[in-house]
Structure formats: structure tokens, C-alpha cells
Design a protein around this motif. Structure first.
Motif, PDB file in Angstrom:
ATOM      1  N   UNK A   1       2.324  14.960   3.059  1.00 41.86           N
ATOM      2  CA  UNK A   1       2.910  14.426   4.283  1.00 41.86           C
ATOM      3  C   UNK A   1       3.112  12.921   4.237  1.00 41.86           C
ATOM      4  N   UNK A   2       3.448  12.373   5.384  1.00 42.01           N
ATOM      5  CA  UNK A   2       3.736  10.950   5.514  1.00 42.01           C
ATOM      6  C   UNK A   2       2.532  10.201   6.066  1.00 42.01           C
ATOM      7  N   UNK A   3       2.389   8.960   5.628  1.00 42.27           N
ATOM      8  CA  UNK A   3       1.269   8.141   6.081  1.00 42.27           C
ATOM      9  C   UNK A   3       1.424   7.766   7.542  1.00 42.27           C
ATOM     10  N   UNK A   4       0.311   7.807   8.271  1.00 40.16           N
ATOM     11  CA  UNK A   4       0.289   7.344   9.646  1.00 40.16           C
ATOM     12  C   UNK A   4      -0.193   5.900   9.715  1.00 40.16           C
ATOM     13  N   UNK A   5      -0.856   5.557  10.792  1.00 46.57           N
ATOM     14  CA  UNK A   5      -1.348   4.200  10.979  1.00 46.57           C
ATOM     15  C   UNK A   5      -2.396   3.864   9.915  1.00 46.57           C
ATOM     16  N   UNK A   6      -2.296   2.665   9.366  1.00 39.56           N
ATOM     17  CA  UNK A   6      -3.213   2.228   8.321  1.00 39.56           C
ATOM     18  C   UNK A   6      -4.382   1.468   8.949  1.00 39.56           C
ATOM     19  N   UNK A   7      -5.600   1.829   8.560  1.00 39.61           N
ATOM     20  CA  UNK A   7      -6.790   1.089   8.952  1.00 39.61           C
ATOM     21  C   UNK A   7      -7.173   0.156   7.809  1.00 39.61           C
TER      22      UNK A   7
ATOM     23  N   UNK B   1      -6.053  12.439   3.704  1.00 39.27           N
ATOM     24  CA  UNK B   1      -6.389  11.036   3.882  1.00 39.27           C
ATOM     25  C   UNK B   1      -5.964  10.254   2.653  1.00 39.27           C
ATOM     26  N   UNK B   2      -5.203   9.207   2.884  1.00 41.26           N
ATOM     27  CA  UNK B   2      -4.830   8.269   1.831  1.00 41.26           C
ATOM     28  C   UNK B   2      -5.849   7.142   1.817  1.00 41.26           C
ATOM     29  N   UNK B   3      -6.256   6.709   0.632  1.00 42.07           N
ATOM     30  CA  UNK B   3      -7.208   5.609   0.546  1.00 42.07           C
ATOM     31  C   UNK B   3      -6.880   4.763  -0.682  1.00 42.07           C
ATOM     32  N   UNK B   4      -7.180   3.489  -0.594  1.00 37.11           N
ATOM     33  CA  UNK B   4      -6.893   2.594  -1.707  1.00 37.11           C
ATOM     34  C   UNK B   4      -7.071   1.156  -1.280  1.00 37.11           C
ATOM     35  N   UNK B   5      -6.384   0.260  -1.960  1.00 34.36           N
ATOM     36  CA  UNK B   5      -6.518  -1.162  -1.635  1.00 34.36           C
ATOM     37  C   UNK B   5      -5.287  -1.926  -2.077  1.00 34.36           C
ATOM     38  N   UNK B   6      -5.146  -3.101  -1.497  1.00 35.61           N
ATOM     39  CA  UNK B   6      -4.177  -4.094  -1.958  1.00 35.61           C
ATOM     40  C   UNK B   6      -4.989  -5.294  -2.418  1.00 35.61           C
ATOM     41  N   UNK B   7      -4.657  -5.839  -3.586  1.00 38.50           N
ATOM     42  CA  UNK B   7      -5.346  -7.036  -4.073  1.00 38.50           C
ATOM     43  C   UNK B   7      -4.320  -8.099  -4.444  1.00 38.50           C
ATOM     44  N   UNK B   8      -4.788  -9.346  -4.489  1.00 39.54           N
ATOM     45  CA  UNK B   8      -3.890 -10.464  -4.780  1.00 39.54           C
ATOM     46  C   UNK B   8      -4.720 -11.659  -5.199  1.00 39.54           C
ATOM     47  N   UNK B   9      -4.034 -12.641  -5.785  1.00 39.51           N
ATOM     48  CA  UNK B   9      -4.653 -13.921  -6.102  1.00 39.51           C
ATOM     49  C   UNK B   9      -4.240 -14.933  -5.035  1.00 39.51           C
ATOM     50  N   UNK B  10      -5.012 -15.994  -4.934  1.00 41.39           N
ATOM     51  CA  UNK B  10      -4.696 -17.071  -3.992  1.00 41.39           C
ATOM     52  C   UNK B  10      -4.055 -18.222  -4.755  1.00 41.39           C
ATOM     53  N   UNK B  11      -2.721 -18.387  -4.604  1.00 42.08           N
ATOM     54  CA  UNK B  11      -2.014 -19.471  -5.261  1.00 42.08           C
ATOM     55  C   UNK B  11      -1.817 -20.644  -4.322  1.00 42.08           C
TER      56      UNK B  11
ATOM     57  N   UNK C   1       0.821  -1.201   0.000  1.00 37.19           N
ATOM     58  CA  UNK C   1       0.000   0.000   0.000  1.00 37.19           C
ATOM     59  C   UNK C   1       0.863   1.262   0.000  1.00 37.19           C
ATOM     60  N   UNK C   2       1.893   1.286   0.816  1.00 38.70           N
ATOM     61  CA  UNK C   2       2.756   2.464   0.863  1.00 38.70           C
ATOM     62  C   UNK C   2       3.510   2.668  -0.444  1.00 38.70           C
ATOM     63  N   UNK C   3       3.842   1.569  -1.122  1.00 41.08           N
ATOM     64  CA  UNK C   3       4.483   1.698  -2.435  1.00 41.08           C
ATOM     65  C   UNK C   3       3.537   2.390  -3.413  1.00 41.08           C
ATOM     66  N   UNK C   4       2.254   2.028  -3.357  1.00 38.22           N
ATOM     67  CA  UNK C   4       1.267   2.681  -4.220  1.00 38.22           C
ATOM     68  C   UNK C   4       1.089   4.145  -3.839  1.00 38.22           C
ATOM     69  N   UNK C   5       1.122   4.426  -2.536  1.00 35.36           N
ATOM     70  CA  UNK C   5       1.025   5.815  -2.087  1.00 35.36           C
ATOM     71  C   UNK C   5       2.190   6.655  -2.603  1.00 35.36           C
ATOM     72  N   UNK C   6       3.348   6.037  -2.683  1.00 35.71           N
ATOM     73  CA  UNK C   6       4.526   6.743  -3.163  1.00 35.71           C
ATOM     74  C   UNK C   6       4.458   7.103  -4.628  1.00 35.71           C
TER      75      UNK C   6
END
Length: 204
Positions: free
Chosen positions: A48-54, A78-88, A33-38
């Protein structure tokens, strides 16, 4: 039961399967998530810098699992977004993340009943070539007493999610045949407590 004239994909996503992320799993998600924020184009704003992620409940659709996230920054954005993945076979793989930022936060909008975020993650083709935007919706209620949240399209429930630590995630069709999603908060007794659109009226 008679045929319906509202033929649209409904309850397409699997319900949440896990608790909210913690420990090493949360650390892995945070890295993506932080990589995407960057990579956010702030157009010159110092956010600014991201604080605690909910983290929010997981939902799986079309072979991918989505875990939304929200974080405040040191500059009040406020930063907002998502992380997604497949189940291998070896566990989660093929990670992708998306992030954006906003200055519109709940404490600056006392009229809000639900604090919502959304992102289009795909499309669904319906009748006569009309297309719905498959939309990831997540957020928190800003009032007490809620138990479950629904996403409705022309008063038809197309997804729902019980609150998990006062957070919810849904995946639902939006912008279909001139209809747009409305999110509703319900009590355990089935009483409607609040409703919000994903769209802001420019007249407001």
C-alpha cells in the motif's frame, strides 16, 4: 575507579540537537524517505501507500545525523527507516535514506512494552579484533509513566535518550563479545518500567 573489563564504545552519539521535524524541513525529509520506500523489495506483497510519517529525535554519529521515521500504509503494514545527512557550510547535505517494511505492528502484539525499530549503521572494532555493530535504535513506549530510555550491553548503559513526544532514538554498540542490546524504559524517579530485547526468541 578501578579498570573495567567491559571496554566498549559508549555514549558515542551526540544527544538530540533539534526538535522533531516540521514544515519545509519535514517535507524535505519526507521526500528522501519516500524515495527509499519506493525502492523496497516487497517480494510480491502489496504493502500500500505510506500515510503520515512520524519522525523521531535526531542523533549524530561519525559525521552524520540520523533522523528515524515510521509510517503506516493503506494496507496495514508499517514502513520504518531513516534519513541521514552531513552538516555542510550551506546546511544539510549528502542525504541518504534507508527503509523497510513489516507486518509486525504493536496492536497485534499486546505483550510488547516498547515498540522498537533498529538498523545497523556501522561497526566499531574493539579488543582482539572483536567488532560491535553500531546500531540505530528508535521507538515508542507502549505504557505510561516513562521519561528516559537506555540501551544496555551486559547491564552496562551504552546510550540513553529522554522521551521527546513519547519517542526516542539511540545509537549503541550491539552484538559484541557475545552480548546483545537490551532497551529499558525508566520513570523520572529512576524506576525501571519495562525492558525489551532487539531480538525475537524463535521459541516464542
Amino acid at each position: 575507579m578501578p579498570p573495567t573489563d567491559r571496554l566498549v564504545i559508549s555514549f558515542a552519539a551526540e544527544p538530540p540537537q533539534e526538535g522533531l521535524p516540521y514544515g519545509r524541513w519535514a517535507d524535505t525529509l519526507r521526500e528522501h524517505f519516500l524515495a527509499a520506500c519506493g525502492e523496497i523489495d516487497t517480494e510480491g506483497d502489496e504493502i500500500g501507500e505510506a500515510g503520515e510519517i512520524s519522525w523521531f529525535p535526531d542523533r549524530s554519529y561519525s559525521g552524520r545525523t540520523y533522523i528515524p521515521a515510521v509510517a503506516r500504509t493503506t494496507e496495514g503494514f508499517e514502513l520504518f527507516g531513516f534519513v541521514s545527512f552531513t552538516e555542510g557550510s550551506g546546511g544539510p547535505a549528502n542525504f541518504e535514506a534507508r527503509a523497510d517494511f513489516t507486518s509486525e505492528v504493536a496492536e497485534s502484539n499486546p505483550d510488547w512494552k516498547l515498540d522498537l525499530n533498529d538498523d545497523v549503521i556501522g561497526s566499531w572494532r574493539g579488543e582482539e579484533g572483536k567488532t560491535a555493530e553500531m546500531t540505530l535504535v528508535w521507538g515508542v513506549p507502549l505504557m505510561a509513566g516513562g521519561a528516559i530510555v537506555t540501551a544496555e550491553l551486559a547491564n552496562l548503559a551504552v546510550d540513553q535518550c529522554g522521551l521527546v513526544e513519547e519517542r526516542f532514538t539511540m545509537i549503541a554498540p550491539d552484538n559484541y563479545r557475545g552480548d546483545f542490546l537490551e532497551v529499558k524504559l525508566w520513570s523520572r524517579r529512576g524506576e525501571e518500567l519495562a525492558r525489551e530485547s532487539l531480538y525475537v526468541d524463535d521459541a516464542d
